[in-house]
Design a protein around this motif. Structure first.
Motif, mmCIF file in Angstrom:
data_model
loop_
_atom_site.group_PDB
_atom_site.id
_atom_site.type_symbol
_atom_site.label_atom_id
_atom_site.label_comp_id
_atom_site.label_asym_id
_atom_site.label_seq_id
_atom_site.Cartn_x
_atom_site.Cartn_y
_atom_site.Cartn_z
ATOM 1 N N UNK A 77 -6.524 8.305 -3.412
ATOM 2 C CA UNK A 77 -6.516 6.897 -3.797
ATOM 3 C C UNK A 77 -5.133 6.266 -3.739
ATOM 4 N N UNK A 78 -4.164 6.959 -4.313
ATOM 5 C CA UNK A 78 -2.876 6.323 -4.568
ATOM 6 C C UNK A 78 -1.704 6.846 -3.728
ATOM 7 N N UNK A 79 -1.889 8.007 -3.080
ATOM 8 C CA UNK A 79 -0.748 8.628 -2.400
ATOM 9 C C UNK A 79 -1.010 8.940 -0.935
ATOM 10 N N UNK A 80 -2.052 8.406 -0.361
ATOM 11 C CA UNK A 80 -2.367 8.668 1.043
ATOM 12 C C UNK A 80 -1.354 7.938 1.935
ATOM 13 N N UNK A 81 -0.514 8.658 2.675
ATOM 14 C CA UNK A 81 0.500 7.986 3.496
ATOM 15 C C UNK A 81 -0.095 7.182 4.654
ATOM 16 N N UNK A 82 -1.354 7.445 5.004
ATOM 17 C CA UNK A 82 -1.993 6.724 6.114
ATOM 18 C C UNK A 82 -2.675 5.441 5.660
ATOM 19 N N UNK A 83 -2.734 5.201 4.359
ATOM 20 C CA UNK A 83 -3.455 4.027 3.853
ATOM 21 C C UNK A 83 -2.631 2.757 4.018
ATOM 22 N N UNK A 84 -3.271 1.640 4.359
ATOM 23 C CA UNK A 84 -2.556 0.359 4.414
ATOM 24 C C UNK A 84 -2.179 -0.095 3.005
ATOM 25 N N UNK A 85 -1.045 -0.770 2.897
ATOM 26 C CA UNK A 85 -0.583 -1.207 1.575
ATOM 27 C C UNK A 85 -0.093 -2.643 1.630
ATOM 28 N N UNK A 86 -0.055 -3.241 0.446
ATOM 29 C CA UNK A 86 0.500 -4.575 0.267
ATOM 30 C C UNK A 86 1.423 -4.519 -0.945
ATOM 31 N N UNK A 87 2.455 -5.351 -0.939
ATOM 32 C CA UNK A 87 3.398 -5.326 -2.045
ATOM 33 C C UNK A 87 4.603 -4.478 -1.713
ATOM 34 N N UNK A 88 5.189 -3.868 -2.727
ATOM 35 C CA UNK A 88 6.400 -3.067 -2.576
ATOM 36 C C UNK A 88 6.042 -1.660 -2.089
ATOM 37 N N UNK A 89 6.453 -1.278 -0.865
ATOM 38 C CA UNK A 89 6.097 0.058 -0.358
ATOM 39 C C UNK A 89 6.610 1.187 -1.241
ATOM 40 N N UNK A 90 7.688 0.917 -1.988
ATOM 41 C CA UNK A 90 8.261 1.930 -2.884
ATOM 42 C C UNK A 90 7.870 1.689 -4.347
ATOM 43 N N UNK A 91 6.943 0.776 -4.570
ATOM 44 C CA UNK A 91 6.573 0.430 -5.945
ATOM 45 C C UNK A 91 6.086 1.615 -6.743
ATOM 46 N N UNK A 92 6.563 1.718 -7.982
ATOM 47 C CA UNK A 92 6.158 2.862 -8.810
ATOM 48 C C UNK A 92 4.832 2.622 -9.519
ATOM 49 N N UNK A 93 4.399 1.363 -9.582
ATOM 50 C CA UNK A 93 3.083 1.042 -10.145
ATOM 51 C C UNK A 93 2.110 0.885 -8.972
ATOM 52 N N UNK A 94 1.136 1.776 -8.915
ATOM 53 C CA UNK A 94 0.255 1.807 -7.748
ATOM 54 C C UNK A 94 -1.179 1.459 -8.156
ATOM 55 N N UNK A 95 -1.741 0.482 -7.459
ATOM 56 C CA UNK A 95 -3.145 0.112 -7.628
ATOM 57 C C UNK A 95 -3.871 0.374 -6.316
ATOM 58 N N UNK A 96 -5.159 0.584 -6.398
ATOM 59 C CA UNK A 96 -6.001 0.674 -5.197
ATOM 60 C C UNK A 96 -7.051 -0.422 -5.301
ATOM 61 N N UNK A 97 -7.231 -1.153 -4.207
ATOM 62 C CA UNK A 97 -8.217 -2.232 -4.186
ATOM 63 C C UNK A 97 -9.281 -1.948 -3.127
ATOM 64 N N UNK A 98 -10.515 -1.743 -3.579
ATOM 65 C CA UNK A 98 -11.655 -1.616 -2.674
ATOM 66 C C UNK A 98 -12.173 -3.034 -2.405
ATOM 67 N N UNK A 99 -12.323 -3.368 -1.141
ATOM 68 C CA UNK A 99 -12.741 -4.730 -0.807
ATOM 69 C C UNK A 99 -13.602 -4.729 0.448
ATOM 70 N N UNK A 100 -14.340 -5.820 0.608
ATOM 71 C CA UNK A 100 -15.108 -6.087 1.819
ATOM 72 C C UNK A 100 -14.657 -7.454 2.313
ATOM 73 N N UNK A 101 -14.330 -7.563 3.608
ATOM 74 C CA UNK A 101 -13.773 -8.811 4.124
ATOM 75 C C UNK A 101 -14.733 -9.989 4.009
ATOM 76 N N UNK A 102 -16.036 -9.719 3.825
ATOM 77 C CA UNK A 102 -17.013 -10.804 3.720
ATOM 78 C C UNK A 102 -17.377 -11.120 2.274
ATOM 79 N N UNK A 103 -16.814 -10.387 1.351
ATOM 80 C CA UNK A 103 -17.173 -10.518 -0.066
ATOM 81 C C UNK A 103 -16.537 -11.766 -0.673
ATOM 82 N N UNK A 104 -17.367 -12.666 -1.204
ATOM 83 C CA UNK A 104 -16.865 -13.892 -1.808
ATOM 84 C C UNK A 104 -15.956 -13.641 -2.994
#
Length: 242
Positions: A77-104
């Protein structure tokens, strides 16, 4: 133990599939039913309270189970180096956001997440494509994951989340070219096996975590379902900082 608690336990003993129910003989079940009938005649509100108590217990059990699942999948969830990220690449507070591009609701959450990463400079958001709303969602997820190989995931992500029209291939091409992507390469890589594998991996992760809708924000062992507000996200990030 008070009377209402006893009634709640009696009700639980009759629920199919519970350990209590499986351990009762027919005579014991009849005795429990008699206790319930007499109690309900004396105070009908007991039934409501008993079921509310059971619902709370079930919700607490689900939350505990989910927290354990998040902890078990924390690396993915939080440490996969292949995952796309937004925000600070070195940020120590890590969130994961599950989303669907069509979801209102994901579109509603999108500017709130932008506010969060602008205001909280130490936050890194792992973006997890979860295309659960049909073929157009899968098409959008494929485009995003292919865009990541050109280093343009976030610009295309922002564009698609701001859309107020249906996601189609011509729309994706338009937004991809606006975001500076090589369309011919993008279209080719959208159908590659590695793109499919990443989508399948995300779907499997959602199943493991019992995520049944989008958006879903995870941090630590906490899950925030739905389009939460900025204050809620800031409370979570403060909690993660300790």
């Amino acid at each position: 133990m008070n009377r209402r608690r006893l009634i709640a336990l009696a009700g639980a003993a009759l629920l199919p599939g519970t350990a209590l129910a499986q351990g009762l003989s027919e005579a014991q079940r009849a005795e429990v039913l008699d206790i319930l009938r007499r109690a309900l005649r004396e105070d009908p509100s007991i039934l409501r309270d008993a079921f509310e108590s059971l619902e709370r217990a079930e919700e607490e059990a689900r939350a505990t189970s989910r927290a354990q699942a998040i902890a078990q999948n924390a690396q993915a969830l939080f440490q996969d180096p292949a995952a796309p990220i937004k925000g600070n690449p070195q940020g120590r507070v890590v969130l994961a956001e599950f989303f669907d591009v069509r979801c209102g609701f994901c579109k509603q959450l999108h500017p709130v997440m932008d506010q969060l990463v602008r205001r909280e400079g130490d936050v890194r958001v792992v973006l997890v494509d979860l295309p659960i709303l049909g073929p157009a969602s899968v098409l959008g997820a494929r485009a995003l994951l292919a865009a990541q190989r050109q280093g343009r995931y976030v610009p295309l992500y922002d564009a698609l989340l701001r859309l107020r029209e249906e996601i189609t291939e011509p729309v994706i091409r338009r937004e991809a070219e606006r975001a500076g992507l090589d369309w011919a390469r993008l279209r080719r890589e959208m159908d590659e096996a590695t793109t499919t594998q990443r989508i399948e991996r995300n779907l499997g992760l959602a199943r493991a975590l019992d995520i049944q809708g989008t958006p879903a924000i995870l941090g630590g062992t906490t899950l925030l379902p739905g389009a939460v507000d900025l204050a809620t996200l800031q409370r979570l990030t403060a909690q993660l900082r300790g």
